[in-house]
Design a protein around this motif. Structure first.
Motif, mmCIF file in Angstrom:
data_model
loop_
_atom_site.group_PDB
_atom_site.id
_atom_site.type_symbol
_atom_site.label_atom_id
_atom_site.label_comp_id
_atom_site.label_asym_id
_atom_site.label_seq_id
_atom_site.Cartn_x
_atom_site.Cartn_y
_atom_site.Cartn_z
ATOM 1 N N LYS A 331 -7.859 9.315 -6.116
ATOM 2 C CA LYS A 331 -8.726 9.399 -7.289
ATOM 3 C C LYS A 331 -8.770 8.061 -8.038
ATOM 4 N N THR A 332 -7.658 7.319 -7.952
ATOM 5 C CA THR A 332 -7.555 6.101 -8.753
ATOM 6 C C THR A 332 -8.663 5.110 -8.427
ATOM 7 N N ILE A 333 -8.912 4.918 -7.159
ATOM 8 C CA ILE A 333 -9.898 3.897 -6.806
ATOM 9 C C ILE A 333 -11.301 4.336 -7.226
ATOM 10 N N GLN A 361 2.053 3.082 -14.265
ATOM 11 C CA GLN A 361 1.690 3.045 -12.839
ATOM 12 C C GLN A 361 0.210 2.787 -12.621
ATOM 13 N N HIS A 362 -0.609 3.408 -13.451
ATOM 14 C CA HIS A 362 -2.041 3.139 -13.356
ATOM 15 C C HIS A 362 -2.315 1.673 -13.628
ATOM 16 N N PHE A 363 -1.622 1.171 -14.638
ATOM 17 C CA PHE A 363 -1.819 -0.225 -15.007
ATOM 18 C C PHE A 363 -1.482 -1.132 -13.830
ATOM 19 N N ILE A 425 -9.751 10.442 -18.235
ATOM 20 C CA ILE A 425 -8.551 11.161 -18.636
ATOM 21 C C ILE A 425 -7.852 11.649 -17.380
ATOM 22 N N ASP A 426 -6.613 11.256 -17.229
ATOM 23 C CA ASP A 426 -5.888 11.628 -16.022
ATOM 24 C C ASP A 426 -5.034 12.862 -16.282
ATOM 25 N N GLU A 427 -4.948 13.723 -15.292
ATOM 26 C CA GLU A 427 -4.121 14.928 -15.409
ATOM 27 C C GLU A 427 -4.485 15.686 -16.661
#
Ligand code: ADP
Ligand code: MG
Length: 729
Positions: A331-333, A361-363, A425-427
């Protein structure tokens, strides 16, 4: 850990509940009649009914459907009754003998009833003289009652008896409705019998004209529904199982149908109302990344989802999209490339994560993706302080930061953007709508687009009832080369093998998670479990060859962070923890997830935990440790985990096991209590109702056609509160 806050703010669900409870009927003078004036009720009982069951009007009585029915439409043999799973039985048997048993009080009157298939006892604890007068040895009776098993023999206590030869019809009567009651109501004669008697009068006094049919004829014809009048009559006093079924069908359909109509209508309205920033361009940065820096080729699912997002961003309507994908689905990419689209169109983005570790971690992963481009990303968490924070906020306000990643800190008033165009917005289950709304307000003129990423797969059936306001994209494909995690269930007996296996994995350079359950109310005990486990582990896997770290909820955030970092860096081989690692942590080298007391975890939690491994190139394993004694439900959970790695399948089983009210992140949807409808059992009716609702709104969005007058009226009178929701968000 609190998942509570998510649905607290999902007014959508609350509202739909309230309207469902308010019933299927359109109000009119007849239905508004005060229950006080209904025969058999009067002032005292009406007061009690209102207090106990919230009933005021005739309509409330009619809408309080029987909780079940006693089936007196057929007679079973004694053998059938004994082997079946009946709550209530109707038998035809001869009373052979009876006598009073027991010397002390209370004495029992016991009669032996037999038919060709067998025999059972009838028992009375009082009124013996009066009963004996009615009993004739050798006579055949129709016997009705509740069958209970007592010390391996069956009996019916206080049965209803009628002489078989005196019965007019061969089979006695109908389906007898059972109404709910309370202790206080029972004392005033309003037990199921008393309530049934009143209802009998009410239903007998009803006339067709008292009900306004609001469903269009074409639907009634198409689905062979009964009229609203017959539906109400038959749900209270059905003459056959078939009549009951027809009535129930309509009720189930309606419960779903009006909910769907409203959700879809709201959704369409919202689409119309909320203008969004248009991102017309696929610009330089996006293309540069796509052509030169993409670290792998996108999966088909990732490409599809990006297309869906791009369509939203170009549409002129604000995007509100839920991006669902199992852990590790990438999902991140997708999020990052969406950010690039915003940047190319001159807008800033923010990404909000539920914890510092996740934000961090996202950073890191996004900085890595962006490292060769002119792209400025910043991290804003609670631990960014003082002048550093001031500077960051200044840059953000000036538009010198393209993407800010952070925790709740992002919604503080001090965080001001030059030009916010996208909020990710994650999670999502950690954030409520109120928080989402706060991010919106950070847009200047138009609200930013919103992308919500979730790794908690939600079964489609639940989507249909709860996510009316979100579009949904699903990444249903894992990146290539990913080996599905092998899942095993092991009992304590196999502990030595598990230890051996751990040693082997560590020798190969892998790392291992061990998770202990954490349940709020017994936190101390869990901690004890964890500490004991940790100590035992040290004896099997001694230092200095094996380095073991511990993380639990009682630790200070800094300490936790440090331990996680040590594991992340590979300094520790094994990380023993409570469920704090559940969300999002990414250590690709970790290849084994051992879950202790796995029977104490819910399915979705087990699945989330398993998602912590299988992130690297190595074959990964999830080992579910339990004792020997397991409940049936626990067995289903463990078997499901062993059988499949598909998050949606897991979610379906979870839903089936626990009902929608208990699904993680959806607790509040337990409020979505239907009278007859069941999300799982009536999946198909849900689907049909949704299709019908959609067709109707496609053709007649404002419900102006004459045949839709009833539906419109229904929505207007019964769904008033629903309008609120669209305004809240
Ligand atoms: P999640 O959906 O759980 O947030 P991530 O975005 O963290 O998943 O991705 C998990 C891992 O898979 C990351 O290491 C990422 O680099 C990798 N990944 C993502 N997409 C692909 C792809 N298309 N091909 C190969 N690896 C990928
Ligand atoms: Mg992620």
């Amino acid at each position: 850990m609190a998942f509570r806050n998510y649905f607290e703010s999902q007014e959508l669900v609350f509202l739909s509940f309230e309207l469902i409870r308010s019933g299927l009927l359109l109000p009119n003078a007849y239905l508004s009649k005060k229950i006080e004036f209904i025969k058999g009720i009067g002032p005292a009982r009406s007061e009690l009914l209102e207090k106990e069951l919230g009933m005021k009007k005739l309509e409330d009585l009619l809408m309080d459907f029987p909780i079940r029915y006693q089936d007196r439409t057929s007679i079973s043999s004694i053998a059938q009754a004994k082997s079946g799973n009946f709550d209530w039985v109707q038998l035809k048997a001869v009373i052979r003998d009876y006598r009073i048993i027991g010397r002390k009080h209370p004495k029992r009157l016991v009669a032996l009833a037999t038919d060709e298939s067998g025999s059972l006892e009838l028992v009375w604890f009082k009124s013996h003289d009066w009963i004996i007068k009615q009993l004739v040895k050798g006579e055949e009776y129709i016997i009705n009652g509740k069958l209970t098993k007592f010390r391996n023999s069956f009996n019916i206590a206080h049965p209803e008896l009628e002489l078989a030869r005196e019965k007019k019809t061969k089979v006695s009567g109908n389906l007898i409705p059972i109404y709910r009651s309370t202790e206080k109501l029972t004392k005033r004669g309003l037990d199921t019998k008393g309530r049934g008697k009143i209802m009998k009068g009410v239903v007998a006094g009803m006339s067709r004209d008292d009900f306004w049919e609001y469903l269009p004829d074409y639907l009634i014809d198409k689905f062979k529904f009964s009229s609203i009048y017959d539906t109400i009559r038959n749900v209270h006093f059905p003459e056959s199982q078939r009549d009951l079924k027809i009535a129930e069908n309509r009720i189930i359909f309606e419960e779903f149908f009006f909910l769907q109509l409203r959700l879809i209508k709201q959704y369409l309205n919202k689409k119309k109302q909320i203008k969004g920033i248009v991102f017309p361009e696929v610009g330089d940065l996006f293309l540069e990344f796509f052509n030169d820096h993409l670290p792998f080729s996108l999966t088909g699912a990732q490409e599809r989802v990006l297309k869906e997002i791009r369509r939203d961003l170009g549409s002129g309507v604000q995007m509100n999209r839920l991006l669902q994908g199992d852990v590790g689905s990438g999902k991140t990419i997708v999020a990052f490339m969406t950010v690039l689209l915003a940047r190319d169109n001159g807008y800033q983005s923010c990404l909000m994560a539920p914890t510092e570790i996740l934000a961090q971690q996202h950073f890191e992963s996004i900085s890595e993706l962006a490292k060769d481009m002119r792209f400025r990303v910043a991290l804003l968490t609670g631990s960014v302080k003082g002048s550093q924070r001031k500077e960051l906020l200044r840059m953000l306000r000036l538009g010198a930061i393209d993407l800010v990643i952070g925790t709740h800190a992002l919604i503080e008033d001090k965080v001001i953007f030059d030009n916010l165009g996208l909020s990710i917005i994650d999670e999502q289950h950690r954030f409520g709508v109120a928080q989402r709304a706060k991010l919106w307000q950070k847009g200047k003129e138009l609200p930013p687009h919103v992308l919500i990423m979730s790794a908690t797969p939600i079964p489609r059936t639940l989507h249909m009832t709860t996510y009316g306001d979100l579009d949904v994209s699903v990444i249903d494909e894992l990146p290539p080369g990913r080996k599905p995690v092998k899942t095993l269930h092991k009992t304590e007996y196999f502990r030595p093998d598990v230890i051996k296996f751990m040693k082997k994995q560590i020798a190969e350079g892998r790392q291992i998670y061990i998770v202990y359950p954490l349940i709020e109310e017994s936190e101390n005990m869990d901690l004890e479990d964890l500490n004991n486990g940790y100590e035992k582990l040290m004896t099997f896997l001694p230092r200095p060859d094996y380095q073991i770290g511990v993380v639990h909820g009682r630790m200070k955030p800094e300490e936790k962070e440090k331990e996680m970092q040590r594991f992340s860096a590979g300094t520790t081989h094994i990380l023993v923890s409570t469920t704090v690692i559940e969300v999002g942590v990414n250590v690709p080298n970790a290849s084994v997830m051992i879950i202790e007391n796995a029977n104490r975890f819910g399915l979705s939690q087990l699945h989330q935990l398993r998602g912590r491994v299988g992130r690297g190139a190595n074959q990964s394993y999830c080992i579910l440790m339990t004792g020997n004694k397991l409940s049936e439900e626990a067995k289903v959970r463990l078997n499901t985990m062993v059988r499949t790695t598909d998050g949606f399948e897991v979610a379906e089983v979870d839903l089936a096991l626990r009902g929608p009210g208990n699904i993680q992140g959806l607790e509040q949807s337990g409020k979505l209590v239907f009278k007859k409808a069941d999300l799982i059992e009536h999946k198909n009716i849900l689907k049909i109702s949704r299709e019908v609702a959609r067709e109707i709104l496609d053709e007649d969005p404002e419900l102006l056609a004459p045949e839709h007058r009833g539906i419109r009226k229904y929505l207007e009178t019964r769904h008033k509160k629903a309008a609120l929701w669209s305004r809240i968000s």
